[in-house]
Design a protein around this motif. Sequence first.
Motif, PDB file in Angstrom:
ATOM      1  N   SER A  42      10.801  -8.936   9.251  1.00 42.02           N
ATOM      2  CA  SER A  42      11.071 -10.235   8.502  1.00 42.02           C
ATOM      3  C   SER A  42       9.774 -10.747   7.593  1.00 42.02           C
ATOM      4  O   SER A  42      10.320 -11.716   6.791  1.00 42.02           O
ATOM      5  CB  SER A  42      11.499 -11.269   9.688  1.00 42.02           C
ATOM      6  N   ALA A  43       8.700 -10.300   7.874  1.00 42.00           N
ATOM      7  CA  ALA A  43       7.538 -10.407   6.903  1.00 42.00           C
ATOM      8  C   ALA A  43       6.699  -9.275   6.312  1.00 42.00           C
ATOM      9  O   ALA A  43       6.703  -8.250   7.225  1.00 42.00           O
ATOM     10  CB  ALA A  43       6.439 -11.281   7.944  1.00 42.00           C
ATOM     11  N   ALA A  44       6.609  -9.406   5.008  1.00 40.37           N
ATOM     12  CA  ALA A  44       6.123  -8.283   4.470  1.00 40.37           C
ATOM     13  C   ALA A  44       4.752  -8.045   5.059  1.00 40.37           C
ATOM     14  O   ALA A  44       3.869  -9.118   5.018  1.00 40.37           O
ATOM     15  CB  ALA A  44       6.146  -8.426   2.801  1.00 40.37           C
ATOM     16  N   LEU A  45       4.290  -7.036   4.856  1.00 35.55           N
ATOM     17  CA  LEU A  45       2.931  -6.426   5.220  1.00 35.55           C
ATOM     18  C   LEU A  45       1.911  -6.883   3.952  1.00 35.55           C
ATOM     19  O   LEU A  45       2.368  -6.830   2.810  1.00 35.55           O
ATOM     20  CB  LEU A  45       2.604  -5.180   5.481  1.00 35.55           C
ATOM     21  N   GLU A  46       0.829  -7.048   4.146  1.00 40.31           N
ATOM     22  CA  GLU A  46      -0.168  -7.336   3.152  1.00 40.31           C
ATOM     23  C   GLU A  46      -1.387  -6.306   3.131  1.00 40.31           C
ATOM     24  O   GLU A  46      -2.078  -6.265   4.425  1.00 40.31           O
ATOM     25  CB  GLU A  46      -1.122  -8.676   3.121  1.00 40.31           C
ATOM     26  N   LEU A  47      -1.558  -5.570   2.268  1.00 39.97           N
ATOM     27  CA  LEU A  47      -2.395  -4.287   2.293  1.00 39.97           C
ATOM     28  C   LEU A  47      -3.438  -4.366   1.080  1.00 39.97           C
ATOM     29  O   LEU A  47      -3.003  -5.078   0.104  1.00 39.97           O
ATOM     30  CB  LEU A  47      -1.321  -3.047   1.826  1.00 39.97           C
TER      31      LEU A  47
ATOM     32  N   LEU B 255       8.894  -1.512   2.898  1.00 41.30           N
ATOM     33  CA  LEU B 255       7.679  -0.835   2.646  1.00 41.30           C
ATOM     34  C   LEU B 255       7.710  -1.141   1.253  1.00 41.30           C
ATOM     35  O   LEU B 255       6.267  -1.346   0.722  1.00 41.30           O
ATOM     36  CB  LEU B 255       7.597   0.933   2.958  1.00 41.30           C
ATOM     37  N   VAL B 256       8.576  -1.018   0.417  1.00 42.66           N
ATOM     38  CA  VAL B 256       8.560  -1.150  -1.151  1.00 42.66           C
ATOM     39  C   VAL B 256       7.975  -2.651  -1.247  1.00 42.66           C
ATOM     40  O   VAL B 256       7.170  -2.706  -2.125  1.00 42.66           O
ATOM     41  CB  VAL B 256       9.744  -0.685  -1.752  1.00 42.66           C
ATOM     42  N   THR B 257       8.616  -3.563  -0.783  1.00 40.40           N
ATOM     43  CA  THR B 257       8.124  -4.943  -0.952  1.00 40.40           C
ATOM     44  C   THR B 257       6.968  -5.180  -0.445  1.00 40.40           C
ATOM     45  O   THR B 257       5.986  -5.743  -1.293  1.00 40.40           O
ATOM     46  CB  THR B 257       8.905  -5.615   0.246  1.00 40.40           C
ATOM     47  N   SER B 258       6.206  -4.491   0.493  1.00 39.79           N
ATOM     48  CA  SER B 258       4.829  -4.719   0.810  1.00 39.79           C
ATOM     49  C   SER B 258       4.023  -4.056  -0.249  1.00 39.79           C
ATOM     50  O   SER B 258       2.793  -4.790  -0.379  1.00 39.79           O
ATOM     51  CB  SER B 258       4.441  -4.110   2.285  1.00 39.79           C
ATOM     52  N   LEU B 259       4.353  -3.045  -0.636  1.00 41.75           N
ATOM     53  CA  LEU B 259       3.556  -2.440  -1.591  1.00 41.75           C
ATOM     54  C   LEU B 259       3.437  -3.334  -2.804  1.00 41.75           C
ATOM     55  O   LEU B 259       2.264  -3.229  -3.625  1.00 41.75           O
ATOM     56  CB  LEU B 259       3.853  -0.994  -1.855  1.00 41.75           C
TER      57      LEU B 259
ATOM     58  N   ILE C  11       4.076  -6.240  -3.463  1.00 35.86           N
ATOM     59  CA  ILE C  11       3.161  -7.710  -3.476  1.00 35.86           C
ATOM     60  C   ILE C  11       2.031  -7.971  -3.008  1.00 35.86           C
ATOM     61  O   ILE C  11       1.448  -8.870  -2.939  1.00 35.86           O
ATOM     62  CB  ILE C  11       4.233  -8.712  -2.676  1.00 35.86           C
ATOM     63  N   SER C  12       1.431  -6.803  -2.506  1.00 35.80           N
ATOM     64  CA  SER C  12       0.200  -6.513  -2.030  1.00 35.80           C
ATOM     65  C   SER C  12      -0.907  -6.696  -2.964  1.00 35.80           C
ATOM     66  O   SER C  12      -0.558  -6.417  -4.206  1.00 35.80           O
ATOM     67  CB  SER C  12      -0.205  -5.701  -1.101  1.00 35.80           C
ATOM     68  N   PRO C  13      -2.195  -7.083  -2.820  1.00 31.47           N
ATOM     69  CA  PRO C  13      -3.187  -7.066  -3.940  1.00 31.47           C
ATOM     70  C   PRO C  13      -3.713  -5.823  -4.215  1.00 31.47           C
ATOM     71  O   PRO C  13      -5.241  -5.644  -4.021  1.00 31.47           O
ATOM     72  CB  PRO C  13      -4.307  -8.033  -3.562  1.00 31.47           C
ATOM     73  N   LEU C  14      -2.883  -5.039  -4.775  1.00 31.36           N
ATOM     74  CA  LEU C  14      -3.211  -3.501  -5.010  1.00 31.36           C
ATOM     75  C   LEU C  14      -3.182  -3.586  -6.304  1.00 31.36           C
ATOM     76  O   LEU C  14      -2.529  -3.982  -6.999  1.00 31.36           O
ATOM     77  CB  LEU C  14      -2.376  -2.686  -4.299  1.00 31.36           C
ATOM     78  N   LYS C  15      -4.015  -2.687  -7.072  1.00 28.36           N
ATOM     79  CA  LYS C  15      -4.374  -2.454  -8.672  1.00 28.36           C
ATOM     80  C   LYS C  15      -3.202  -2.222  -9.285  1.00 28.36           C
ATOM     81  O   LYS C  15      -2.707  -2.430 -10.345  1.00 28.36           O
ATOM     82  CB  LYS C  15      -5.505  -1.865  -8.895  1.00 28.36           C
ATOM     83  N   ARG C  16      -2.466  -1.083  -8.672  1.00 28.42           N
ATOM     84  CA  ARG C  16      -1.478  -0.450  -9.407  1.00 28.42           C
ATOM     85  C   ARG C  16      -0.028  -0.464  -9.043  1.00 28.42           C
ATOM     86  O   ARG C  16       1.160  -0.460  -9.471  1.00 28.42           O
ATOM     87  CB  ARG C  16      -1.669   1.161  -9.506  1.00 28.42           C
ATOM     88  N   HIS C  17       0.199  -1.094  -7.630  1.00 29.93           N
ATOM     89  CA  HIS C  17       1.366  -1.047  -7.166  1.00 29.93           C
ATOM     90  C   HIS C  17       2.201  -2.144  -7.512  1.00 29.93           C
ATOM     91  O   HIS C  17       3.717  -1.743  -7.682  1.00 29.93           O
ATOM     92  CB  HIS C  17       1.244  -1.043  -5.417  1.00 29.93           C
ATOM     93  N   SER C  18       1.901  -3.309  -7.859  1.00 28.27           N
ATOM     94  CA  SER C  18       2.742  -4.100  -8.373  1.00 28.27           C
ATOM     95  C   SER C  18       3.463  -4.083  -9.524  1.00 28.27           C
ATOM     96  O   SER C  18       4.573  -4.772 -10.019  1.00 28.27           O
ATOM     97  CB  SER C  18       2.010  -5.465  -8.508  1.00 28.27           C
ATOM     98  N   LYS C  19       2.904  -3.144 -10.284  1.00 28.19           N
ATOM     99  CA  LYS C  19       3.343  -2.838 -11.766  1.00 28.19           C
ATOM    100  C   LYS C  19       3.966  -1.296 -11.793  1.00 28.19           C
ATOM    101  O   LYS C  19       3.897  -0.632 -12.755  1.00 28.19           O
ATOM    102  CB  LYS C  19       2.440  -3.184 -12.997  1.00 28.19           C
ATOM    103  N   SER C  20       4.303  -0.843 -10.509  1.00 24.69           N
ATOM    104  CA  SER C  20       4.492   0.839 -10.601  1.00 24.69           C
ATOM    105  C   SER C  20       6.004   1.081 -11.129  1.00 24.69           C
ATOM    106  O   SER C  20       6.845   0.716 -10.256  1.00 24.69           O
ATOM    107  CB  SER C  20       4.195   1.180  -9.349  1.00 24.69           C
ATOM    108  N   PRO C  21       6.279   1.631 -12.084  1.00 23.27           N
ATOM    109  CA  PRO C  21       7.573   2.014 -12.451  1.00 23.27           C
ATOM    110  C   PRO C  21       8.317   2.831 -11.248  1.00 23.27           C
ATOM    111  O   PRO C  21       9.385   2.608 -11.405  1.00 23.27           O
ATOM    112  CB  PRO C  21       7.566   2.746 -13.653  1.00 23.27           C
ATOM    113  N   THR C  22       7.594   3.531 -10.578  1.00 29.32           N
ATOM    114  CA  THR C  22       7.980   4.558  -9.505  1.00 29.32           C
ATOM    115  C   THR C  22       8.735   3.681  -8.646  1.00 29.32           C
ATOM    116  O   THR C  22       9.800   3.764  -8.032  1.00 29.32           O
ATOM    117  CB  THR C  22       7.118   5.592  -8.880  1.00 29.32           C
ATOM    118  N   LEU C  23       7.672   2.516  -7.966  1.00 31.00           N
ATOM    119  CA  LEU C  23       8.271   1.813  -6.956  1.00 31.00           C
ATOM    120  C   LEU C  23       9.516   0.754  -7.233  1.00 31.00           C
ATOM    121  O   LEU C  23      10.552   0.445  -6.596  1.00 31.00           O
ATOM    122  CB  LEU C  23       7.210   0.965  -6.356  1.00 31.00           C
ATOM    123  N   TRP C  24       9.394   0.056  -8.553  1.00 26.50           N
ATOM    124  CA  TRP C  24      10.428  -0.505  -8.847  1.00 26.50           C
ATOM    125  C   TRP C  24      11.698   0.427  -9.265  1.00 26.50           C
ATOM    126  O   TRP C  24      12.787  -0.342  -8.848  1.00 26.50           O
ATOM    127  CB  TRP C  24      10.160  -1.401 -10.193  1.00 26.50           C
ATOM    128  N   HIS C  25      11.423   1.496  -9.660  1.00 29.82           N
ATOM    129  CA  HIS C  25      12.780   2.383  -9.817  1.00 29.82           C
ATOM    130  C   HIS C  25      13.401   2.487  -8.466  1.00 29.82           C
ATOM    131  O   HIS C  25      14.580   2.613  -8.266  1.00 29.82           O
ATOM    132  CB  HIS C  25      12.440   3.681 -10.508  1.00 29.82           C
TER     133      HIS C  25
END
Length: 365
Positions: free
Chosen positions: A26-31, A173-177, A179-193
């Motif tokens: 119910s709550a996203a992880l913060e990585l 998992l995709v949500t957690s990756l 929205i977390s303060p990671l350098k590449r994940h929030s704008k990853s075309p692979t994750l959004w696809h």
Amino acid sequence: MPESPPPEPAIFTILSTFLNTTSSLSAALELDILPSSFPLRELSAPILIDGPSLAIRKKDLVPPFLYARKILLSHIPDTRSAAEDSLDSLDSTGAELKRAFNATSAILFFDPEHLTAANFRKRYLSRIAGRCGYSPPDGDAGNASVRGVKRRAEPEDPALTHLRDEAKRDLHLVTSLTISPLKRHSKSPTLWHHRYWLMEKFRELFYYPSSHSCQANEAKGAHELWRSEHEVALRAADRHFANYYAFNYLRKLAELIGADVIRDGLGREIVNTVQKWCFAHPRDISGWAYLAFLLERGRAGRRRDGEEVREGDGNGEEVVNAVREWREKYGDWGRGTSVEWFLRALALTSHDNLIEATNQSEIQS
């Protein structure tokens, strides 16, 4: 048979268990990634965990990644060959395949553009879907897709419940990756696809928490999904400036679940939410372009259905006035290129040219 990997490192066990937990869906992880100089000598494992939050140094993430990669590669030939066999063959290798599925979470944490890991997760869910007789919804309307669940499986079907649980874990998992303060994940075309693929194939499973609620209001499920996906995308946009991948995902999702969600009361609620986000990020044109998209699609839907487009009825007049007042109130802070473009673009709505202007602005950006 897949080749047995070496003994499992303790740090991989901790990381994999945390990323694949089912108790906090119910709550996203913060990585987060810690600085390389961060002291961790007094800990039994070089990893920090506090509730739903996890932090690790990049160099300490390398061993779990390499181990997870060995697990994944050891199952790829088996998965490809099994694709031609009966779906019953999943029973004999289900535990190994699920272990590889869980291992891909550590891979995507280390490298969000690892296509092999993302594709394996797609293949894993597709095999479970085929086994329970589930097929992707037909058409664009979310309501029709929910009725499809009722036709394809009984509410108590354990196979469909298992598919829903696994698909929700993947989405979690995709949500957690993203929205977390990671350098590449929030704008990853692979994750959004990958997230769009999940919605395209399994969105009807996300409408309701369990099969028992399939008799509920169908429109409500689509509305809740539309609202929750905006929360995720806007948080990801907070993490990375000009996050076109997040906003383009929302555009495609609007086409997928139907235009009604843009035109009703929820549509006006989303417009207000996006407008507030734009006020907080006045120089981020990706958000302003998406706000223009919402307003024009709402107007276009009303014209297509023969409805009168009235002032103050979500047609952009109230938004334009609010933006102008905000720009005057905050002076230079509100006089950015993105704000000026938005006001000029909204002025074109009377000539039905806003969509072309939006596309042209994105190309030039």
